[in-house]
Design a protein around this motif. Structure first.
Motif, short mmCIF file in Angstrom:
data_model
loop_
_atom_site.label_atom_id
_atom_site.label_comp_id
_atom_site.label_asym_id
_atom_site.label_seq_id
_atom_site.Cartn_x
_atom_site.Cartn_y
_atom_site.Cartn_z
N PHE A 1 -9.63 7.95 0.82
CA PHE A 1 -8.47 8.24 1.32
C PHE A 1 -7.86 9.43 1.37
CE2 PHE A 1 -3.85 8.13 1.20
CZ PHE A 1 -3.38 7.65 2.47
N THR A 2 -7.74 10.00 -0.02
CA THR A 2 -7.03 11.13 -0.21
C THR A 2 -7.98 12.41 0.14
OG1 THR A 2 -6.35 10.18 -2.30
CG2 THR A 2 -6.07 12.54 -2.19
N SER A 3 -9.12 12.25 0.23
CA SER A 3 -10.05 13.35 0.63
C SER A 3 -10.27 13.51 2.02
CB SER A 3 -11.54 13.32 0.21
OG SER A 3 -12.12 12.02 0.79
N ALA A 4 -9.87 12.47 2.80
CA ALA A 4 -9.71 12.48 4.22
C ALA A 4 -8.70 13.21 4.43
CB ALA A 4 -9.76 11.13 4.89
N LYS A 5 -7.50 13.11 4.23
CA LYS A 5 -6.58 14.06 4.41
C LYS A 5 -6.52 15.36 3.75
CE LYS A 5 -3.85 12.99 6.77
NZ LYS A 5 -4.01 13.44 8.05
N ARG B 1 1.00 -1.31 0.09
CA ARG B 1 -0.19 -0.08 0.02
C ARG B 1 0.86 1.01 -0.04
NH1 ARG B 1 -3.69 -2.25 4.88
NH2 ARG B 1 -1.40 -2.95 5.49
N SER B 2 2.05 1.16 -0.44
CA SER B 2 3.04 2.44 -0.16
C SER B 2 2.45 3.68 -1.19
CB SER B 2 4.46 1.86 -0.88
OG SER B 2 4.46 1.31 -2.03
N ALA B 3 1.33 3.25 -2.13
CA ALA B 3 0.89 4.31 -3.08
C ALA B 3 0.41 5.33 -2.09
CB ALA B 3 -0.20 3.65 -3.87
N PHE B 4 -0.31 5.04 -0.88
CA PHE B 4 -0.80 5.61 -0.04
C PHE B 4 0.28 6.72 0.71
CE2 PHE B 4 -5.00 3.81 1.79
CZ PHE B 4 -5.71 3.66 0.34
N ASP B 5 1.39 6.36 0.89
CA ASP B 5 2.52 6.76 1.50
C ASP B 5 2.85 8.05 0.42
OD1 ASP B 5 2.71 5.57 4.01
OD2 ASP B 5 4.03 4.12 3.01
N ARG B 6 2.87 7.80 -0.81
CA ARG B 6 3.31 8.63 -1.95
C ARG B 6 2.26 9.67 -1.98
NH1 ARG B 6 5.53 3.87 -3.71
NH2 ARG B 6 3.57 3.33 -4.92
N ILE B 7 0.88 9.44 -1.80
CA ILE B 7 -0.14 10.50 -1.90
C ILE B 7 0.03 11.34 -0.85
CG2 ILE B 7 -2.46 10.87 -1.76
CD1 ILE B 7 -2.98 8.35 -3.00
N ILE B 8 0.39 10.98 0.50
CA ILE B 8 0.60 11.71 1.42
C ILE B 8 1.66 12.74 1.26
CG2 ILE B 8 1.06 12.11 4.01
CD1 ILE B 8 -1.76 11.34 3.55
N GLY B 9 2.76 12.14 1.05
CA GLY B 9 4.11 12.96 0.54
C GLY B 9 4.10 13.72 -0.41
N MET C 1 -19.20 10.27 3.16
CA MET C 1 -19.02 10.78 1.60
C MET C 1 -18.86 11.95 1.29
SD MET C 1 -19.62 8.63 -1.19
CE MET C 1 -20.01 9.15 -2.90
N SER C 2 -19.33 12.98 2.24
CA SER C 2 -19.21 14.39 1.98
C SER C 2 -17.69 14.88 1.94
CB SER C 2 -19.91 15.06 3.14
OG SER C 2 -19.25 15.00 4.28
N SER C 3 -16.91 13.84 2.43
CA SER C 3 -15.42 14.29 2.04
C SER C 3 -14.85 14.17 0.77
CB SER C 3 -14.35 13.13 3.07
OG SER C 3 -13.33 12.90 2.82
N ILE C 4 -15.52 13.23 0.07
CA ILE C 4 -15.18 13.46 -1.20
C ILE C 4 -15.69 14.57 -2.07
CG2 ILE C 4 -15.42 12.00 -3.46
CD1 ILE C 4 -15.50 9.48 -1.99
N THR C 5 -16.94 14.77 -1.72
CA THR C 5 -17.46 16.03 -2.30
C THR C 5 -16.72 17.30 -2.17
OG1 THR C 5 -19.60 15.06 -1.69
CG2 THR C 5 -19.69 17.04 -2.59
N THR C 6 -16.39 17.24 -0.87
CA THR C 6 -15.58 18.57 -0.36
C THR C 6 -14.15 18.66 -1.04
OG1 THR C 6 -16.53 18.31 1.80
CG2 THR C 6 -14.67 19.87 1.66
N MET C 7 -13.62 17.58 -1.36
CA MET C 7 -12.48 17.46 -2.15
C MET C 7 -12.60 18.00 -3.36
SD MET C 7 -9.35 14.75 -2.64
CE MET C 7 -10.26 13.49 -3.44
N ASN C 8 -13.71 17.46 -3.98
CA ASN C 8 -13.90 17.86 -5.22
C ASN C 8 -13.94 19.41 -5.66
OD1 ASN C 8 -14.22 15.19 -6.63
ND2 ASN C 8 -16.38 15.14 -6.06
#
Lengths: 249, 649, 250
Positions: free
Chosen positions: C176-180, C116-124, C229-236
């Protein structure tokens, strides 16, 4: 057993190179189109444009219940919108490429996104859960059905190529002719159900993509999408039903 | 027969030579001023290895990289974000005095020294209290979502037997939020190329050549490849060794290998018997139990602990009338009640269970009752404070804590002992540093609640970066050839051991040995220790170790992901460390902090500390597997907080 | 309880894998799902077979290491992590299918272990606030309204387990991405990097080969931490806002 031992070097394996510069376009538009969210935004906007058109189209269709004169008069009026600023049919010819652009943009983005989505899960689960992919499938396959229908619909009622009557300037009679065949009805009914399902999830999805959703609004958005989808489908279906029941002849 | 291990010898005393003299409040400033600096342009040329990515390691890696050093970092997890600091629940102390309730650096210092039962070094603890305030600033700036009040300012609570509200928290997930803050800072440095991150890579040995730590030997857990990594300094931030007990609140894969290997290479191990047993864990449900789950001690702020008055009372808690309940902490310790320090609460629970008054399966539990809190504050208020803990409890036990009291029992939680370090956090091996739970320094014989996060971050963000620079500036790196005997020895020792484990072809699983070791330790070196029990353990542990090497079975190969091999290799180290823990516990014939010797009690039956004999940290020097170590004493001087017998009655 | 397990076994990243059947007996309803697998593994080792590899660590639902698809559900039938799933939610004699997370961005390492190292790269790529150690202002200098702090916390709870990706029919990492993104966008501390953060994180997310979001909501139904789900909407919304503002990224 093999325990690989590496020849020691000063810092073990080669030091990590600095990260490669981000790939892909550097312009805002390029990045936007390249990103999944950007493509989905294009789908949302083009979808909403087509939805507006569909609503107007559906309302116009209801003219069929008031007889051939009113229907044909309406069809004629469409060609005179903007008069005297616009020449005859100019409005339609402005709308057509715009709609075509929306269809193409929607379709291209959808195809590219679908390809990504399928590639993102190369190995399927052995234990399938149908509900997971219900919405995705109705959108994806529903979209394909609608694209095919669009071709049929234009050949049927715009150019008249496949219409049993196909007489320009007489849409009322053409409509009645088309819905007097079993295949005409079947194709249309299937397509309109697909429209309903597509709009139902698509409108809600578009709202999410454009950032309109929120925890408090999500319920209202879902209901709105359901109502719009239902009204649209019923409105469209009323025409073949009217023909089949003899209400329209 | 007595174990030859018991014949330890006493070597030269050891002393911290790094803390400057003078008033304790000025020492850290003076040390920072006297420390040499590394020219920013030269920092890139210095490589620092950091093992572990928890609060201490993550903070250190991020900070060192940000300052310009080249950091090579390791964690055995698949991502640095999963280090076990993430599971810390309660909070983090800081002497901010935002409440105006009389808190100060001085008071946090005092509380920590006293809470540690006068077995910690004053200079270190004072520095920790000073730095605590900076930690909060740093974490807030990183976007750590601490709990806030409606005015927008940070909320605090009182925690673990302390009478001021100095604990900052993020619901019951403070460790998670602080760790993610450090992880994000570290991720930024990884992405920038300043940290070379090796996830799923486990340190298996330390390379010491010409009297200096030079690097480590590590195994890529996915490919099985064994590599050597060289650096100007090595920092161990690999956490504690609570998993020696098998059942603990530590993560399943937490282990002592990094610090134990360092110990074998010359780093003294201090106070190994100082382990903390946390009073509020969910009791075990059966033999299958693989680990114990802690519930934040903050629960004791509102929950009342009781057992039936009568032994063998098996009625449901609701059927036991008020006058047949013994709220024993409130009874014995009226001024602190349910908020007595962890060791006292744990031991009291053990005592009532030993009397046959324990509740739940096996009688190994006491009630933690929220009925009064719910009646007083309302269910919603209780849910707002503890909702996630209640959910967790309900999920694990299938009981509803809103309706029926929770059952709790003590479990191994934290290890105050660890590698001996001086004021600079350097071990007895030059160039080897230990930070966070891996070292022994700040908590003495008992750690106060919400202090572990504080210490990990203090070490990682603020202390190590300053002291490490001094080391790097004073000790120019001289490279050793890769075929230096120290390197080839370390590599072949590691490979030989793995080969031996893989080719042993025995009939017992690594876990079965680990479980057995854990039972011995829990019984003999757990909440209460006796001379006879410890001697028995010192007989049984070497025997178990011998059996392990004879009968352990590790399937699979060494050239891919092999979790049994990882496990067996860790258990092998636990089997050595456990022996040292028991010896340390045996030699310390006083009771202090988390170490309770049955023989050393006051007339009232409470723990009796014996300062004349034991006011020292015991730093043990390794001499060989199973052979008696050498004890070096570091005498502790208390110039500011004068030792008193702890009294919570 | 006695159970039949059908578990995905795959010796290595490049090997073929297959569902393999095992019988386990004497399972207590109080066991966690992982303790049930421990029991199986102890048996396998004693028989000289290789135990089933699976990621796990804290076993208290917070580290995010564990995760497997159980009978088609990420983390199984309860909304929690696999380590916090107990056998009392299964019935005696049941057959249970156990598979790894399936996603192109999460290649299988071995058996049920994925990368799952792709997640680390998204955070990075931007999931942080740039603040050098020691340079922080006094914590009380910037008050944060409680609702904003609560929103931030709710999104910061993500444990990075990857169940959202596993459950999504498109293998999308939007939740995952939207949460951060939402965690940091909710706080004044995150404001200076608000635009670059969302653009860079979304860009990396796409580059890692995750699929797009089709708003099925499957991610939120399996998320053990209840990221909405609103997390994704907010990221959009954040993404569109950042694009509108010129789309600058690092």
């Amino acid at each position: 057993m093999a325990l690989a031992t590496r020849t020691p070097g000063r810092s073990g394996p080669a030091r990590t190179a600095p990260p490669a510069p981000p790939r892909g376009p550097r312009t805002a538009v390029g990045r936007f189109w390249r990103s999944t969210i950007g493509k989905k935004t294009v789908m949302a906007v083009s979808g909403l444009a087509m939805l507006l058109y569909l609503v107007a189209h559906m309302v116009g269709n209801l003219k069929v219940f008031f007889g051939p004169e009113e229907m044909n008069g309406y069809a004629h009026w469409l060609r005179t919108i903007g008069d005297p600023v616009l020449h005859h049919e100019w409005f339609l010819w402005i709308m057509r490429p715009l709609l075509l652009l929306a269809v193409v943009a929607h379709g291209v983005a959808a195809a590219q996104l679908s390809r990504r989505d399928l590639a993102a899960r190369p190995v399927k689960y052995a234990h399938r859960k149908p509900r997971a992919s219900y919405a995705t499938h109705t959108m994806r396959w529903g979209g394909v059905i609608l694209a095919l229908f669009l071709v049929w619909h234009i050949l049927d009622l715009t150019t008249g190529t496949v219409n049993p009557r196909g007489e320009a300037g007489h849409p009322y009679e053409n409509i009645v002719a088309s819905f007097s065949t079993w295949y005409g009805n079947t194709i249309y009914i299937v397509a309109m159900v697909a429209v309903g399902l597509h709009v139902r999830h698509g409108l809600w999805g578009a709202a999410q993509t454009l950032g309109a959703g929120s925890r408090t609004r999500d319920r209202a958005l879902k209901v709105t999408a359901d109502v719009v989808a239902l009204v649209l489908t019923l409105g469209f279906l009323s025409v073949p039903v009217g023909v089949m029941t003899g209400l329209v002849e | 027969m007595t174990s030859p291990y018991l014949d330890y010898t006493t070597g030269d005393p050891i002393a911290d030579t790094k803390a400057p003299a003078g008033p304790v409040a000025e020492r850290w400033n003076r040390r920072r001023f006297e420390a040499k600096l590394v020219n920013p342009a030269n920092r890139r040329k210095h490589t620092v290895i950091v093992v572990g990515t928890g609060l201490a390691g993550g903070a250190a890696g991020a900070t060192l990289a940000e300052q310009g050093y080249h950091v090579v970092q390791f964690c055995y997890q698949d991502s640095p974000r999963r280090a076990h600091s993430i599971a810390a629940q309660g909070g983090i102390n800081a002497a901010k005095n935002y409440r105006g309730d009389g808190d100060s650096v001085q008071r946090l210092f005092y509380d920590t020294v006293k809470g540690g039962d006068f077995r910690a070094r004053e200079s270190n603890v004072h520095r920790l209290a000073e730095v605590s305030v900076e930690i909060i600033d740093q974490c807030v700036a990183q976007g750590v979502p601490f709990a806030r009040e409606y005015g927008g300012l940070l909320d605090t609570r009182s925690f673990g037997g302390v009478q001021v509200s100095r604990t900052f928290y993020a619901r019951g997930q403070t460790g998670q939020q602080l760790l993610l803050g450090a992880y994000q800072a570290l991720s930024r440095q990884i992405a920038a190329g300043n940290v070379e991150m090796h996830a799923r890579t486990e340190m298996l040995d330390l390379i010491v050549a010409d009297g200096r730590a030079r690097g480590i030997v590590a195994r890529d857990l996915v490919t099985g490849r064994i590599d050597t990594y060289f650096a100007d300094a090595v920092v161990l931030a690999s956490g504690g060794y609570g998993n020696v007990f098998y059942l603990s609140t530590n993560a399943k894969n937490s282990n002592a290998t990094a610090i134990w290997r360092a110990h074998r290479r010359g780093a003294h191990f201090a106070n190994p018997c100082f382990t903390q047993i946390h009073p509020t864990c969910i009791p075990r449900s059966g033999d299958h139990q693989s680990k114990l789950t802690l519930m934040s001690e903050s629960l004791r702020n509102d929950g009342r602990i009781w057992v039936p008055v009568r032994a063998g009372d098996t009625r449901a808690p609701a059927d036991i009338p008020e006058d047949e309940r013994d709220y024993y902490l409130e009874r014995i310790y009226p001024s602190f009640g349910n908020l007595v320090p962890r060791d006292i609460a744990s031991r009291a629970a053990k005592n009532v269970c030993d009397e046959g008054r324990g509740v739940g399966p096996g009688g190994q539990g006491v009630y933690l009752d929220f009925a009064d809190a719910i009646a007083r504050l309302g269910r919603d208020a209780v849910a707002a404070k503890y909702g996630n803990l209640f959910e967790m409890y309900a999920r694990i036990t299938a009981e509803d804590p809103y309706a029926t009291p929770m059952r709790i029992y003590p479990a191994i939680h934290y290890t105050m002992g660890g590698l001996w370090v001086d004021y600079d956090l350097q071990t007895t091996v030059p160039g080897l540093f230990a930070i966070g739970e891996a070292n022994f320094s700040d908590h003495g014989a008992n750690r106060l609640g919400a202090s572990a996060l504080m210490q990990g971050l203090a070490d990682g963000y603020f202390i190590l970066p300053a002291t490490l620079a001094d080391f790097l500036a004073r000790h120019p790196h001289d490279e050793i050839p890769p075929d230096h005997p120290a390197v080839t020895d370390a590599v072949s020792e590691v490979t030989d051991r793995l080969y031996r484990l893989l080719s042993n072809n025995g009939d017992r699983t690594p876990d079965s040995f680990h479980r057995e070791l854990g039972e011995i330790l829990w019984d003999k070196c757990g909440m209460a220790r006796t001379d006879a029990g410890l001697r028995e353990a010192l007989e049984r542990i070497p025997a178990l170790r011998e059996e392990f090497w004879r009968r352990v079975r590790v399937p699979g190969s060494g050239s891919d992901l092999n979790q049994s091999l990882e496990k067996a290799n860790r258990v092998a180290d636990h089997l050595e460390l456990a022996e040292l823990m028991c010896l340390d516990a045996l030699h310390r014939t006083e009771s202090c902090g988390g170490h309770f010797r049955e023989e050393s009690r006051t007339d009232g039956g409470e723990a009796e500390r014996r300062d004349e004999e034991f006011s020292y940290a015991a730093a043990w020097e390794f001499t060989g597997t199973g052979t008696a170590p050498v004890l070096h004493r570091e005498q502790l001087l208390f110039e500011y907080v004068h030792p008193t017998q702890r009294s919570y009655t | 309880m006695n159970l039949t397990l059908r578990i995905w076994r795959q010796p290595g990243p490049d090997s073929e894998g297959a569902m393999t059947t095992y019988e386990v007996s004497g399972i207590s309803p109080d066991m966690s799902f992982l303790e049930m697998l421990d029991t199986l593994n102890e048996d396998l080792i004693e028989r000289g077979d290789e135990p089933v590899a699976f990621d796990h660590d804290c076993r208290e639902g917070i580290c995010g290491a564990c995760g497997m698809v159980i009978n088609g559900d990420a983390h199984g039938p309860e909304r929690t992590t696999t380590c916090q799933l107990h056998m009392r939610h299964f019935t005696d004699g049941e057959t249970i299918d156990v598979e790894p997370w399936r996603a192109a961005a999460f290649p299988v390492v071995k058996d049920l272990v994925v990368d799952r190292s792709a997640f680390d790269r998204i955070i990075g790529a931007g999931g942080y606030v740039t603040v050098a150690t020691g340079s922080a202002p006094e914590a009380h200098a910037t008050p944060v309204a409680k609702p904003a702090a609560d929103t931030a916390f709710e999104h910061a709870e993500c444990i990075g387990c990857g169940a959202c990706v596993a459950a999504c029919p498109n293998g999308s990492a939007m939740l995952f991405t939207s949460a951060k993104v939402v965690h940091l966008a909710s706080l004044p501390q995150g404001a200076p990097e608000r635009e670059t953060r969302v653009l860079d994180m979304v860009g990396t997310m796409d580059d890692e080969g995750f699929g797009g979001c089709t708003n099925t909501g499957m991610c939120t139904t399996v998320c053990p931490k209840g990221i909405p789900m609103s997390s994704i909407t907010t990221m959009n919304r954040e993404f569109l806002r950042a694009t509108r503002k010129g789309g600058g990224s690092r």
